[in-house]
Scaffold this motif. Structure first.
Motif, PDB file in Angstrom:
ATOM      1  N   ARG A 154       0.882  -1.252  -0.084  1.00 58.47           N
ATOM      2  CA  ARG A 154       0.037  -0.064   0.056  1.00 58.47           C
ATOM      3  C   ARG A 154       0.661   1.285  -0.112  1.00 58.47           C
ATOM      4  NH1 ARG A 154      -1.191   3.397   4.267  1.00 58.47           N
ATOM      5  NH2 ARG A 154      -2.792   4.963   3.752  1.00 58.47           N
ATOM      6  N   ILE A 155       0.553   2.156  -0.945  1.00 59.18           N
ATOM      7  CA  ILE A 155       1.363   3.555  -0.943  1.00 59.18           C
ATOM      8  C   ILE A 155       0.433   4.408  -0.522  1.00 59.18           C
ATOM      9  CG2 ILE A 155       2.639   5.061  -2.345  1.00 59.18           C
ATOM     10  CD1 ILE A 155       3.533   2.628  -3.769  1.00 59.18           C
ATOM     11  N   ASN A 156       0.414   5.504   0.382  1.00 61.37           N
ATOM     12  CA  ASN A 156      -0.652   6.286   0.699  1.00 61.37           C
ATOM     13  C   ASN A 156      -0.324   7.397  -0.520  1.00 61.37           C
ATOM     14  OD1 ASN A 156      -2.417   7.914   2.568  1.00 61.37           O
ATOM     15  ND2 ASN A 156      -0.866   8.990   3.098  1.00 61.37           N
ATOM     16  N   TRP A 157      -1.625   7.825  -1.008  1.00 58.45           N
ATOM     17  CA  TRP A 157      -1.543   8.726  -2.175  1.00 58.45           C
ATOM     18  C   TRP A 157      -2.732   9.600  -1.965  1.00 58.45           C
ATOM     19  CZ3 TRP A 157       2.211   9.160  -5.692  1.00 58.45           C
ATOM     20  CH2 TRP A 157       1.884   9.939  -6.870  1.00 58.45           C
ATOM     21  N   PRO A 158      -2.775  10.717  -1.187  1.00 59.40           N
ATOM     22  CA  PRO A 158      -3.850  11.563  -0.717  1.00 59.40           C
ATOM     23  C   PRO A 158      -4.326  12.753  -1.782  1.00 59.40           C
ATOM     24  CG  PRO A 158      -1.844  12.263   0.574  1.00 59.40           C
ATOM     25  CD  PRO A 158      -1.410  10.980  -0.319  1.00 59.40           C
ATOM     26  N   SER A 159      -3.402  12.631  -2.973  1.00 59.89           N
ATOM     27  CA  SER A 159      -3.851  13.828  -3.945  1.00 59.89           C
ATOM     28  C   SER A 159      -5.075  13.698  -4.369  1.00 59.89           C
ATOM     29  CB  SER A 159      -2.618  13.590  -5.039  1.00 59.89           C
ATOM     30  OG  SER A 159      -2.910  14.532  -6.102  1.00 59.89           O
ATOM     31  N   LYS A 160      -5.704  14.621  -4.505  1.00 61.94           N
ATOM     32  CA  LYS A 160      -6.904  14.993  -5.150  1.00 61.94           C
ATOM     33  C   LYS A 160      -7.185  14.947  -6.578  1.00 61.94           C
ATOM     34  CE  LYS A 160      -9.198  17.374  -1.129  1.00 61.94           C
ATOM     35  NZ  LYS A 160     -10.098  18.502  -0.471  1.00 61.94           N
ATOM     36  N   VAL A 161      -8.157  14.518  -7.286  1.00 61.34           N
ATOM     37  CA  VAL A 161      -8.632  14.678  -8.496  1.00 61.34           C
ATOM     38  C   VAL A 161      -8.941  16.204  -8.726  1.00 61.34           C
ATOM     39  CG1 VAL A 161     -10.114  14.103 -10.337  1.00 61.34           C
ATOM     40  CG2 VAL A 161      -9.241  12.174  -9.046  1.00 61.34           C
ATOM     41  N   LYS A 187     -13.927  19.738 -19.439  1.00 59.97           N
ATOM     42  CA  LYS A 187     -13.812  18.077 -19.274  1.00 59.97           C
ATOM     43  C   LYS A 187     -13.020  17.631 -17.987  1.00 59.97           C
ATOM     44  CE  LYS A 187     -13.614  17.157 -24.082  1.00 59.97           C
ATOM     45  NZ  LYS A 187     -14.041  18.570 -24.799  1.00 59.97           N
ATOM     46  N   GLY A 188     -13.371  16.792 -17.611  1.00 62.51           N
ATOM     47  CA  GLY A 188     -12.593  16.151 -16.331  1.00 62.51           C
ATOM     48  C   GLY A 188     -11.160  15.889 -16.708  1.00 62.51           C
ATOM     49  N   GLU A 189     -10.510  15.947 -15.460  1.00 63.04           N
ATOM     50  CA  GLU A 189      -9.146  15.616 -15.583  1.00 63.04           C
ATOM     51  C   GLU A 189      -8.814  14.782 -14.361  1.00 63.04           C
ATOM     52  OE1 GLU A 189      -4.922  15.594 -16.560  1.00 63.04           O
ATOM     53  OE2 GLU A 189      -6.826  15.659 -17.459  1.00 63.04           O
ATOM     54  N   ARG A 190      -8.585  13.385 -14.619  1.00 59.51           N
ATOM     55  CA  ARG A 190      -8.197  12.383 -13.221  1.00 59.51           C
ATOM     56  C   ARG A 190      -6.800  12.672 -13.057  1.00 59.51           C
ATOM     57  NH1 ARG A 190     -12.555  10.439 -11.419  1.00 59.51           N
ATOM     58  NH2 ARG A 190     -11.877   8.412 -10.917  1.00 59.51           N
ATOM     59  N   SER A 191      -6.141  13.617 -12.503  1.00 59.32           N
ATOM     60  CA  SER A 191      -4.892  14.027 -12.294  1.00 59.32           C
ATOM     61  C   SER A 191      -4.193  13.091 -11.419  1.00 59.32           C
ATOM     62  CB  SER A 191      -4.906  15.519 -11.663  1.00 59.32           C
ATOM     63  OG  SER A 191      -5.703  15.748 -10.735  1.00 59.32           O
ATOM     64  N   SER A 192      -5.133  12.889 -10.285  1.00 63.18           N
ATOM     65  CA  SER A 192      -4.375  11.795  -9.324  1.00 63.18           C
ATOM     66  C   SER A 192      -4.330  10.705  -9.696  1.00 63.18           C
ATOM     67  CB  SER A 192      -5.319  11.882  -8.027  1.00 63.18           C
ATOM     68  OG  SER A 192      -4.883  11.079  -6.991  1.00 63.18           O
ATOM     69  N   GLN A 193      -5.185  10.164 -10.430  1.00 62.60           N
ATOM     70  CA  GLN A 193      -5.048   8.628 -10.903  1.00 62.60           C
ATOM     71  C   GLN A 193      -3.854   8.468 -11.926  1.00 62.60           C
ATOM     72  OE1 GLN A 193      -8.789   7.022 -12.844  1.00 62.60           O
ATOM     73  NE2 GLN A 193      -7.984   5.103 -13.137  1.00 62.60           N
ATOM     74  N   TYR A 194      -3.798   9.577 -12.849  1.00 62.94           N
ATOM     75  CA  TYR A 194      -3.015   9.484 -13.971  1.00 62.94           C
ATOM     76  C   TYR A 194      -1.412   9.462 -13.356  1.00 62.94           C
ATOM     77  CZ  TYR A 194      -6.769  10.642 -17.025  1.00 62.94           C
ATOM     78  OH  TYR A 194      -7.985  10.621 -17.580  1.00 62.94           O
ATOM     79  N   ALA A 195      -1.243  10.293 -12.296  1.00 62.67           N
ATOM     80  CA  ALA A 195      -0.031  10.457 -11.776  1.00 62.67           C
ATOM     81  C   ALA A 195       0.521   9.321 -10.968  1.00 62.67           C
ATOM     82  CB  ALA A 195       0.050  11.987 -10.626  1.00 62.67           C
ATOM     83  N   ALA A 196      -0.581   8.438 -10.188  1.00 61.86           N
ATOM     84  CA  ALA A 196      -0.436   7.437  -9.468  1.00 61.86           C
ATOM     85  C   ALA A 196       0.275   6.323 -10.212  1.00 61.86           C
ATOM     86  CB  ALA A 196      -1.515   6.860  -8.802  1.00 61.86           C
ATOM     87  N   GLU A 197      -0.461   6.201 -11.735  1.00 63.96           N
ATOM     88  CA  GLU A 197      -0.063   5.173 -12.642  1.00 63.96           C
ATOM     89  C   GLU A 197       1.265   5.419 -13.070  1.00 63.96           C
ATOM     90  OE1 GLU A 197      -3.411   5.411 -15.587  1.00 63.96           O
ATOM     91  OE2 GLU A 197      -4.832   4.197 -14.126  1.00 63.96           O
ATOM     92  N   SER A 198       1.621   6.771 -13.490  1.00 59.88           N
ATOM     93  CA  SER A 198       3.188   7.144 -13.953  1.00 59.88           C
ATOM     94  C   SER A 198       3.925   6.856 -12.789  1.00 59.88           C
ATOM     95  CB  SER A 198       3.129   8.628 -13.920  1.00 59.88           C
ATOM     96  OG  SER A 198       2.204   8.775 -15.214  1.00 59.88           O
ATOM     97  N   SER A 199       3.750   7.064 -11.409  1.00 59.70           N
ATOM     98  CA  SER A 199       4.348   6.840 -10.212  1.00 59.70           C
ATOM     99  C   SER A 199       4.761   5.309 -10.300  1.00 59.70           C
ATOM    100  CB  SER A 199       3.892   7.298  -8.927  1.00 59.70           C
ATOM    101  OG  SER A 199       4.643   6.742  -7.940  1.00 59.70           O
ATOM    102  N   CYS A 200       3.727   4.424 -10.268  1.00 57.69           N
ATOM    103  CA  CYS A 200       3.911   2.911 -10.087  1.00 57.69           C
ATOM    104  C   CYS A 200       4.737   2.427 -11.353  1.00 57.69           C
ATOM    105  CB  CYS A 200       2.749   2.316  -9.959  1.00 57.69           C
ATOM    106  SG  CYS A 200       2.425   0.527  -9.519  1.00 57.69           S
ATOM    107  N   ARG A 201       4.517   2.889 -12.392  1.00 57.81           N
ATOM    108  CA  ARG A 201       5.232   2.307 -13.723  1.00 57.81           C
ATOM    109  C   ARG A 201       6.736   2.627 -13.385  1.00 57.81           C
ATOM    110  NH1 ARG A 201       6.399   4.949 -18.132  1.00 57.81           N
ATOM    111  NH2 ARG A 201       4.667   6.505 -17.772  1.00 57.81           N
ATOM    112  N   LEU A 202       7.224   3.879 -13.327  1.00 54.91           N
ATOM    113  CA  LEU A 202       8.498   4.363 -13.087  1.00 54.91           C
ATOM    114  C   LEU A 202       9.070   3.924 -11.864  1.00 54.91           C
ATOM    115  CD1 LEU A 202       7.915   8.047 -14.306  1.00 54.91           C
ATOM    116  CD2 LEU A 202       9.161   5.991 -15.662  1.00 54.91           C
ATOM    117  N   ARG A 203       8.541   3.612 -10.749  1.00 57.27           N
ATOM    118  CA  ARG A 203       9.098   3.221  -9.458  1.00 57.27           C
ATOM    119  C   ARG A 203       9.138   1.573  -9.657  1.00 57.27           C
ATOM    120  NH1 ARG A 203       9.235   5.569  -4.518  1.00 57.27           N
ATOM    121  NH2 ARG A 203       8.386   7.595  -4.178  1.00 57.27           N
TER     122      ARG A 203
END
Length: 433
Positions: free
Chosen positions: A344-351, A362-378
């Protein structure tokens, strides 16, 4: 300061050679026609996505190094394609590099523009995440790689991030590509910047200062001392559990690729064959606030049980519960049920905009996109295959396949390194209830 990137995550790469940044294009958060003034103010945010060439200037009076805007031909080799001056706490300075060239990506996609002055760019998903790296000075690489600069869980090494401030370039994405792309210029650096535009001293520049350099990702989240050549559970042809040596990804796949090859990458902790990333929370509102889901902990547990059963070695859960205004919970009680298999990685960033992906704003799922980039690069570098899913998406091996590893082994044997999947609604079979 719109020239300072909206940073979601910072971490050293596994080899200790770079400090990776995962930032967000904040201009995308409010893209509607009613937000023209805000989008105009945030134009520097998109300028950061576009490289500039830099050349060093030696000042004779005090032997300090300054930087000037230059053409590609006059730029220093490490300043050919940069945007930030990275100053480390030991006094060394390096120039940032991009994970990929955003303008070249837009060109290859067939788009006429990477960004528009009006700001209606949300449909171009690759301009959501701002990914770049600060090269670590050679004298600090082993220290960063070993995590030894973190003492008693406190960083002792830091980096300052100094943006180079220029207006955004609008127009065709190939107007100022680096020479390696072999495209003619229509943006002439000498005409735009002159030949003597020396940047302010770092001390006089707006910057992010004292960003802590933490341990590499496996040390931070999975264990305290990763051991290269580790083994992990995989499956044989019949889907039975076996223990085999972890194999590296193919040479063509790089850190973001996947597959089976005969020789592991030297000195790389390639401990997983298949991992997954998931961004979720204990409760959430669907797009447009239409529904409030409150039983997501139960959903996540079922999802984890299923995918571990079908062959995933490890799953990284980016817990967004802390960003939900009406949530006081956490997914930790669920992830703790799977020691050694789920992190588990605590990720409190809001959409930043939870509207649907249609309409004027249009909506922007900023927190989700950033989490996916973080996971892939980490963590992607430590696995041959990696996938990112929602908890309502199940990867189901079908036909002659009993596990997802069998699916991937067959795909790799056919030269396939990226799998796209089709989403289909599924209904329970009444006879099995």
């Amino acid at each position: 300061d719109p020239f300072l990137p909206w940073i979601h995550d910072v971490f050293p790469t596994a080899d200790g050679k770079y400090i990776q940044f995962v930032a967000q294009n904040r201009r995308r958060c409010q893209s509607g026609s009613d937000y023209a003034d805000l989008k105009a103010f945030l134009q520097p945010n998109i300028a950061l996505f576009q490289h500039i060439p830099l050349a060093r200037v030696q000042r004779q009076r005090n032997s300090t190094v300054r930087y000037r805007l230059s053409s590609h031909e006059e730029a220093d080799q490490d300043g050919m394609e940069t945007r930030f001056i990275c100053r480390f706490s030991k006094g060394q300075e390096t120039l940032s590099v991009f994970n990929f060239n955003y303008d070249w990506h837009s060109k290859r996609k067939g788009y006429k523009y990477t960004f528009t002055e009006e700001g209606f760019d949300v449909h171009m998903l690759w301009s959501s995440q701002f990914l770049f790296k600060c090269p670590v000075p050679p004298s600090l690489i082993e220290t960063v790689k070993s995590g030894s600069s973190v003492i008693d869980d406190k960083a002792t090494l830091f980096v300052d991030l100094v943006p180079v401030r220029t207006p955004p370039r609008y127009g065709y994405p190939n107007q100022f590509l680096p020479p390696k792309y072999n495209k003619p210029y229509t943006f002439i650096a000498e005409e735009e910047w002159g030949d003597g535009h020396v940047l302010p001293r770092i001390e006089d520049s707006g910057r992010w200062e004292n960003i802590p350099i933490c341990k590499p990702s496996l040390m931070t989240y999975v264990d305290s001392s990763p051991s290269p050549g580790a083994t992990a559970a995989t499956t044989n042809e019949k889907g039975l559990a076996t223990d085999v040596a972890i194999l590296s990804e193919s040479a063509e796949g790089g850190e973001e690729g996947g597959g089976l090859s005969e020789k592991p990458k030297k000195n790389m902790d390639k401990r997983y064959e298949l991992i997954s990333c998931v961004w979720t929370s204990d409760s959430f509102h669907t797009r447009g606030e239409r529904r409030h889901i409150t039983d997501n902990s139960r959903r996540l547990r079922e999802w984890l049980e299923f995918h571990l059963m079908t062959g995933f070695d490890h799953i990284f859960v980016y817990d967004n519960s802390g960003a939900q205004e009406d949530s006081t919970g956490s997914l930790k009680p669920v992830t703790d049920l799977f020691p050694g298999q789920v992190t588990r990685i605590n990720w409190p960033s809001k959409v930043c905009n939870n509207r649907p992906g249609s309409g004027d704003n249009k909506g922007e799922r900023s927190s989700q996109y950033a989490a996916e980039s973080s996971c892939r690069l980490r963590f992607g570098v430590h696995s041959n295959w990696i996938g990112a899913f929602d908890v309502d998406e199940y990867m189901i091996p079908m036909g002659e396949y009993a596990t997802m590893k069998q699916v991937l082994a067959d795909a790799f044997a056919r030269g396939v390194k990226i799998l796209n999947f089709k989403s289909m609604r599924a209904w329970p079979r009444r006879l099995l209830l």
